[in-house]
Design an enzyme around this catalytic site. Structure first.
Site: not given
Ligand SMILES: [Zn+2]
Length: 685
Positions: A522, A586
């Site tokens: 995030e 990621d």
């Molecule tokens: Zn995401």
């Protein structure tokens, strides 16, 4: 399955996971069965982690957890959603008894759920429940009356022609403004109307047949039903042609076109926008964001060139194809057969209680969420989460400071943005006030329509008022997290702060690999190809030195190419551009969570760091990450995912990110040239 609802929020929300919109495998009881999350036995130790880490981490889990017939995707997220919904179910069953001692919120959630579960009343009402909505269409005498009708549909959640929303002005994040965006399609994406491969042609054919049967179920004779299905398809196809594609819509500048009502009117003179806006209570001289002006222009051309009867057929189609949960079983099953079976490969409809729990959570999430939080989210979790968030922010700060490719002035801006990110953990400080929403026992469909209207009204009421950064976009039990660019904040719902993402009893390496990477993911969204275009205050403003923007793009191009190469069963490729933001998050999330863990472990003795279950701290970190993504899916669901979802399939989220990260190879003793040690590794953050 896709139950269409008006989504009033059209802005960019960068979440962490995929959702297939369906609920969970059937479990008979409603007790909270907190199964172990992290599990070394879920591995398949016959697989070499250096060759295929995802199947090493998840192999046994994947074999033991095939996709249940009532789902199209089943993974660790689904397991947790099941557990959270079991908690909600327990609350809803208790509050559904018509006890006069219930609080106002208990009456609402209890009666909403009870009405949804009351299939015999729904059956008895038949299609009559939708008649008032259909009568509005029948009563349309001229195209001039269309804005009034569209205003009503916008409020109750019927997705026809275009959508209405409220968003923070991308270039002045202190202002909430109305937004008009493309809509009106029944298939998941505009490209479904134009792709010419065999499977796509077949889906279109089945979609038209589905429409035909639906028109019949609503009383058309077979001949009319067939003609009406063709008309609906023709109009949707025309809308799809004018729509902007998903990759383009990820570019915040391409969906920012602020204009006055006069400008909007000039863009599409045949539709009386002032009338439309007046009907929804937007008078005066509001400015709006018209996300896709070309689409709005084409909608008006379509309205001009289409006769009134055909417009009415299309509107009727949009009305009857939503709200299946609250309509008789034969309609509900027909909708499932197309959206569940054909599109997603799901074999069976979910048990009704799961769908009703989900619907209650969608419409009354912060009322039902209070009970969830009381049962599933203690204060000690919040504290440890905050410590982890701080550790991750420090790691990202070091990462930015040390970046070899970014100049100092841009670094200063980036750090300023990082330091201004606010964190929200668990649930809202102030719960939403539902007092103006009327929930009537025995009126399932009416409850849903009133809930949609309540939400639409709540959104519209924001216009002209200060932005409320304390608001949450998802209910507390949701298994997800998100970064929200216009507010520069990261949000972790209580629903995800549970095993296997977060386990109070487990060691730091596993938690940093699981929820730690979610936090890092995030945070990194603030600096992915979308997020980086917003400044510390949440405004769409370019704060990058040109050479740094260029260097950034070179690095993201590497990721686009890498993920473009991944394919799912059937040979369909992942779309590297569509998934770029998520892939960047990621990869960055994994790196900074790892760095934060190393910092946290630096002071531990070798005794404290000794292997557990034969796995080093580093290995447990990567395994913690790999295992949150164990996921089985039907071929149809995977195909749908790569065509429409900005998140890569789980397997590539794991293998893509670890193969770019040199520390992974070191942790597992991999050699150069092995698949999980990528020769041309990509790195942005
Ligand atoms: Zn995401």
């Amino acid at each position: 399955m896709q139950v269409s609802k008006l989504t009033m929020l059209s802005m960019i929300v960068a979440g962490v996971l995929i959702t297939d919109g369906t609920l969970a495998v059937s479990q008979q009881d409603s007790t909270i069965n907190l199964k172990d999350g992290f599990d070394v036995n879920a591995r398949d130790t016959n697989v070499d982690p250096c060759i295929d880490f995802y199947h090493y981490a998840c192999g046994t889990w994947l074999k033991q957890n095939p996709v249940p017939p009532d789902r199209s995707i089943y993974g660790r997220f689904s397991e947790l959603t099941d557990r959270n919904h079991a908690i909600l179910r327990d609350t809803l069953e208790k509050t559904s008894a018509p006890d006069p001692g219930r609080t106002a919120n208990q009456q609402k959630i209890g009666d909403y759920y009870a009405s949804c579960m009351d299939e015999s009343t729904i059956e008895k009402k038949g299609t009559a429940a939708l008649q008032p909505e259909l009568a509005r269409i029948d009563g349309l005498e001229t195209k001039d009356a269309l804005p009034t009708l569209m205003a009503h549909f916008s409020m109750v959640g019927t997705n026809a022609f275009f959508g209405l929303g409220v968003q923070q002005d991308a270039k002045d994040s202190t202002q909430e403004i109305a937004a008009i965006y493309q809509g009106g399609l029944g298939l998941p994406d505009r490209d479904f109307y134009s792709r010419d491969d065999g499977k796509s042609v077949e889906i279109r054919k089945q979609y038209v047949q589905h429409a035909e049967r639906m028109f019949e179920l609503f009383g058309d004779n077979p001949k009319d039903a067939a003609a009406h299905a063709q008309i609906a398809m023709r109009i949707e196809t025309a809308l799809a042609k004018s729509a902007l594609d998903r990759v383009a819509r990820r570019d915040p500048n391409k969906v920012y076109h602020k204009m006055t009502v006069e400008e909007l009117q000039a863009l599409s003179p045949a539709f009386n926008w002032r009338n439309f806006l007046g009907q929804i209570g937007l008078t005066g001289t509001p400015t709006l964001n018209v996300s896709e002006p070309e689409f709005v222009r084409e909608v008006q051309a379509l309205i001009v060139s289409t006769n009134l009867d055909d417009i009415k057929v299309y509107l009727r189609w949009r009305v009857i194809s939503t709200q299946a949960l609250f309509l008789p079983k034969n309609i509900d099953e027909e909708v499932f057969d197309f959206y569940g079976k054909v599109l997603a490969g799901q074999q069976e409809q979910q048990p009704r209680w799961k769908r009703c729990v989900n619907s209650t959570d969608n419409d009354l999430g912060e009322a039902v969420g209070q009970a969830f939080v009381a049962r599933a989210f203690g204060g000690e979790k919040k504290e440890r989460m905050l410590r982890m968030v701080n550790a991750l922010e420090k790691a990202l700060e070091r990462d930015i400071t040390d970046l070899p490719w970014m100049t100092k002035p841009t670094k200063e801006q980036a750090l300023r943005k990082l330091h201004k990110i606010t964190n929200k953990i668990g649930y809202p400080d102030n719960w939403r006030d539902y007092s103006t929403l009327q929930i009537v026992r025995g009126d399932a469909l009416g409850n849903s329509l009133r809930s949609n209207e309540f939400e639409a009204r709540r959104q519209l009421n924001k216009i002209g008022k200060p932005v409320d950064p304390a608001e949450w976009l998802y209910s507390p039990s949701t298994v997800n997290a998100y970064y929200y660019p216009p507010q520069n904040n990261i949000n972790f719902m209580a629903g995800i702060l549970q095993p296997p993402f977060y386990e109070q009893e487990l060691d730091d390496p596993v938690n940093f690999g699981a929820i730690g990477v979610v936090i890092g993911h995030e945070l990194t969204h603030g600096f992915d190809d979308q997020g980086r275009q917003y400044d510390a205050e949440g405004n769409l403003r370019d704060w990058w030195a040109p050479e740094d923007g260029k260097a950034f793009k070179e690095r993201t191009d590497c990721e686009v190419q890498e993920y473009d190469d991944f394919t799912v069963a059937g040979g369909e490729h992942v779309n590297g551009k569509l998934t770029l933001g998520e892939n960047t998050a990621d990869n960055g999330g994994l790196r900074i969570a790892y760095a934060a863990l190393m910092e946290a472990l630096a002071n531990e003795s070798s005794e404290e760091r000794k292997p557990i279950d034969g796995l080093t701290s580093e290995q447990r970190f990567f395994l913690g990450y790999g295992q949150i993504w164990c996921t089985n899916a039907t071929a149809e669901a995977l195909r749908l995912q790569v065509q429409t979802n900005p998140h890569s399939p789980s397997e590539f989220r794991v293998n893509g990110a670890v193969s770019n990260f040199e520390e992974f190879g070191k942790a597992f003793g991999c050699k150069a040239g092995q698949p999980m040690v990528r020769a041309n590794a990509c790195r942005v953050w």
